[in-house]
Design a protein around this motif. Sequence first.
Motif, PDB file in Angstrom:
ATOM      1  N   ASP A 131     -12.330 -12.129  -9.242  1.00 55.43           N
ATOM      2  CA  ASP A 131     -12.144 -10.685  -9.106  1.00 55.43           C
ATOM      3  C   ASP A 131     -10.900 -10.249  -9.883  1.00 55.43           C
ATOM      4  OD1 ASP A 131     -11.276  -8.099  -7.749  1.00 55.43           O
ATOM      5  OD2 ASP A 131     -13.151  -8.454  -6.676  1.00 55.43           O
ATOM      6  N   ARG A 135     -10.515  -7.812 -13.153  1.00 54.99           N
ATOM      7  CA  ARG A 135      -9.616  -6.648 -13.160  1.00 54.99           C
ATOM      8  C   ARG A 135      -8.704  -6.694 -14.383  1.00 54.99           C
ATOM      9  NH1 ARG A 135      -6.189  -5.664  -8.010  1.00 54.99           N
ATOM     10  NH2 ARG A 135      -5.784  -3.715  -9.132  1.00 54.99           N
TER      11      ARG A 135
ATOM     12  N   THR B 125      -8.655 -13.838   3.357  1.00 50.08           N
ATOM     13  CA  THR B 125      -7.577 -12.860   3.224  1.00 50.08           C
ATOM     14  C   THR B 125      -8.038 -11.510   3.770  1.00 50.08           C
ATOM     15  OG1 THR B 125      -8.269 -12.026   1.051  1.00 50.08           O
ATOM     16  CG2 THR B 125      -6.862 -13.989   1.067  1.00 50.08           C
ATOM     17  N   GLU B 128     -10.263  -9.792   1.294  1.00 48.01           N
ATOM     18  CA  GLU B 128     -11.673 -10.203   1.386  1.00 48.01           C
ATOM     19  C   GLU B 128     -12.348  -9.578   2.603  1.00 48.01           C
ATOM     20  OE1 GLU B 128     -12.260 -14.559  -0.768  1.00 48.01           O
ATOM     21  OE2 GLU B 128     -12.077 -14.475   1.408  1.00 48.01           O
ATOM     22  N   ASP B 131     -12.988  -5.955   1.740  1.00 53.64           N
ATOM     23  CA  ASP B 131     -14.029  -5.916   0.723  1.00 53.64           C
ATOM     24  C   ASP B 131     -15.398  -6.157   1.366  1.00 53.64           C
ATOM     25  OD1 ASP B 131     -15.760  -6.999  -1.540  1.00 53.64           O
ATOM     26  OD2 ASP B 131     -13.953  -6.527  -2.669  1.00 53.64           O
ATOM     27  N   LEU B 156      -6.450  -6.113  -2.604  1.00 55.92           N
ATOM     28  CA  LEU B 156      -6.267  -6.335  -4.029  1.00 55.92           C
ATOM     29  C   LEU B 156      -7.506  -6.680  -4.823  1.00 55.92           C
ATOM     30  CD1 LEU B 156      -6.542  -9.500  -3.725  1.00 55.92           C
ATOM     31  CD2 LEU B 156      -4.072  -9.497  -3.413  1.00 55.92           C
ATOM     32  N   THR B 157      -8.682  -6.765  -4.186  1.00 57.48           N
ATOM     33  CA  THR B 157      -9.878  -6.941  -5.021  1.00 57.48           C
ATOM     34  C   THR B 157     -10.185  -5.603  -5.689  1.00 57.48           C
ATOM     35  OG1 THR B 157     -11.452  -6.274  -3.313  1.00 57.48           O
ATOM     36  CG2 THR B 157     -10.788  -8.597  -3.333  1.00 57.48           C
ATOM     37  N   GLU B 158     -11.065  -5.631  -6.696  1.00 55.71           N
ATOM     38  CA  GLU B 158     -11.366  -4.374  -7.397  1.00 55.71           C
ATOM     39  C   GLU B 158     -11.797  -3.285  -6.411  1.00 55.71           C
ATOM     40  OE1 GLU B 158     -13.672  -3.530 -11.436  1.00 55.71           O
ATOM     41  OE2 GLU B 158     -15.083  -3.566  -9.779  1.00 55.71           O
ATOM     42  N   ALA B 159     -12.684  -3.644  -5.468  1.00 54.60           N
ATOM     43  CA  ALA B 159     -13.245  -2.644  -4.562  1.00 54.60           C
ATOM     44  C   ALA B 159     -12.223  -2.119  -3.560  1.00 54.60           C
ATOM     45  CB  ALA B 159     -14.449  -3.231  -3.819  1.00 54.60           C
ATOM     46  N   ALA B 161      -8.779  -2.392  -3.998  1.00 53.89           N
ATOM     47  CA  ALA B 161      -7.692  -1.766  -4.768  1.00 53.89           C
ATOM     48  C   ALA B 161      -8.066  -0.311  -5.060  1.00 53.89           C
ATOM     49  CB  ALA B 161      -7.434  -2.530  -6.063  1.00 53.89           C
TER      50      ALA B 161
END
Lengths: 441, 441
Positions: A131, A135, B125, B128, B131, B156-159, B161
């Motif tokens: 991921d 990004r 995390t 996760e 997400d 902090l994953t794309e989705a 964030a």
Amino acid sequence: MKRETMVNAFDPEQAAGLDPDDLSLIERRGRVLGPAYRLFYQEPLHITKGEGVWLYDGSGRKYLDAYNNVASLGHCHPKVVEAVTRQLGTLNTHTRYLHEGIVTYAESLLATMPESLGHVMFTCTGSEANDLALRVARSYTGRQGVIVTKLAYHGLTEAVAEISPSLGDFVPRGPRVRLIPAPNALFVPPAEQGAKLAADLAQAIAEMRAGGIEPAAFIVDTIFSSDGLYPDPAGFLKPAADLIRAEGGLFIADEVQPGFARTGEAFWGFQRHGLSPDLVTMGKPMGNGFPMAGVAIRPEIVSEFGAKARYFNTFGGNPVAAAAGLAVLQVIRDEGLQENAREVGGFLKQGLADLTAEREDIGHLRGAGLFLAVECVTERETNAPNAALAGHIVNHLRRNGVLISATGPGANILKIRPPLVLGRAEAQIFLDAVEMALAAA
Amino acid sequence: MKRETMVNAFDPEQAAGLDPDDLSLIERRGRVLGPAYRLFYQEPLHITKGEGVWLYDGSGRKYLDAYNNVASLGHCHPKVVEAVTRQLGTLNTHTRYLHEGIVTYAESLLATMPESLGHVMFTCTGSEANDLALRVARSYTGRQGVIVTKLAYHGLTEAVAEISPSLGDFVPRGPRVRLIPAPNALFVPPAEQGAKLAADLAQAIAEMRAGGIEPAAFIVDTIFSSDGLYPDPAGFLKPAADLIRAEGGLFIADEVQPGFARTGEAFWGFQRHGLSPDLVTMGKPMGNGFPMAGVAIRPEIVSEFGAKARYFNTFGGNPVAAAAGLAVLQVIRDEGLQENAREVGGFLKQGLADLTAEREDIGHLRGAGLFLAVECVTERETNAPNAALAGHIVNHLRRNGVLISATGPGANILKIRPPLVLGRAEAQIFLDAVEMALAAA
């Protein structure tokens, strides 16, 4: 459940005959964990102990683990347990205080890679690593498009599930993702593998552009595990990696499967192909079970993202993860596990070749180091997938105390991936069990 | 780096005067980890040991940790270290074999929640977990829209964030995300907080719909940590949670910050508001430092996703995580940490009230249990943010051996979040240090 596990998943409607205590645990488990939690095998395993290449159930019966790629140094490796235990009792905090551990570990890890990969960022899972790689790649290129192979698996966050077609059509795949055929050992001549992959990539880029989307990255598991395991011929990945760069995108090597010496001949899967990727993601075996993962990156690619995106991973790269990671690197080196993977992997491959050479229902055998695949077919003439045979072998082995699984688009490819500490005697036990399973087919 | 840390980040250009060994480590660190890795404080801390509420540097100097919400039971709690160590040396594998640990832990965890939250899924995390919660919510509702508060942080994953505006404008925020003002203790009367939040949510939903997007979920950190910490008045969150459901969306409680007894009066932050969320996400303190997180879910919401999405988290819910999580729950109960958070938190709050009552530059003091906020202002007349004062206090405390940080849109809100094992004597040390910092302001 990924497609690869479908031939060997437990079916609750066939629970008759199981141990009553296990049945009760299965029932409690289903109640609290819900429908996403599957169990391996027609007769699920209740494992209570692990040591080296062996897993043990409550009755003390042991199983040769020829499938688990997390406990890559062997289950409960004492050096890793000791390193984690010592650090857990000393300090376990985050990366916003100075600590020697993460710096020493990062230096040791980067020393295994091409010099151009100058930075490493730490996450907790391979999914988070992929991921983050996406990004960074999208931020650096200012583009959205990603190309992957047809049965790729890169993880479980929304963004990486989108590029994981092996999860099936229920998981949304947007217009910014394009699929290309994986390599194929049965129907594409080895000498054409590289040119075909590059040509397929070129076509996907063209189609993507026709839809108004520019390619940010081409990402592959450099040994194509969920596609069916395609290591050969060495070097076939390079033309595609060169192409994506020529088109202004980045090449991301997902090393969650082949990384950390599994393939025997190299520490990383991409090295087999004479490549230096723009980003390298890693996970599963990195901490031999301690949850940790990471991304190695060319510094110029991450300079703006690093400065502006405020990326902070709470558990990632903490002193305990650093201790686990460092112990793993040391054990691989001190115990010669890359060499062992090459040598015992070669023995295993030769043994499987001897067992299957005469069989009409085994279409192909391939692999690198301790990562092997055996393709079950209906007959060699057509090489049509034979999922029934694969399922028979997987469950027969399990009943005889040997654990593997099956993968690929036809669920017919045996996936053999034992810990790197597998010895010759244990490899022979494996071969004997396969011989019996084949004889009973 | 999240906005909250900007008042106390190390600036490499002001490195003069630091210990030469630390400077050399900082230089090596920057070379391998790159620009994303920041350090706390104008004078970074080189921490080598942790025990209870104390962190130690190499010279043996100790620091009272009043900020770290991961080591919530105190650094290196022996019961958790012991549980993790024992399991690490016994078995550490994945959830596709039967194991008692994950089932027992899931049952114990769900027992702390409303009965409607019948399933729990484990991740590594909080990112996760959030997400996954979004993936489930979007899949269940067939909708895309998500509403969050203005300085929310969900990971902090794309989705996630995308739904974390506290990361700043460099991180893309698409049309499927709408922001609403966070609660505000200085400019909104307490009695109006609930109605205002619901009205703001209603407006965001209307605007989202005007753009053709339906709301899938409203997600909040139930104590609004990165927005500036807003626990009061109890119950103010309920009208908004009711509203999102009335509009066909789901309410997701992000308990990564307030969960696991931190607020003293309740085990979960949402309980303070008389709510039963559709999904509850949790993380940081869940394993007292062992990387683990999870999502509790109403079963009907996850039935289709669970059956079809093939979700499998390699490290999530493994036997070691289960052992860590179970030990954390037992320690919270056996050591009466929820009660301690209430009692010592009350003592701390009263002490801070006494120290700041007469000051024109402290606009507000608030908190619940061992999570407190002190708002630094230029003067009470205007209540304008005073980031300089907050920065002074944070760095003055650090020089005197006490660790906190600052947060909020104006970077002027002191964030006080010590381990739940903080005793009265240690709370008094904290208060004495604050008194000195205020006197020197």
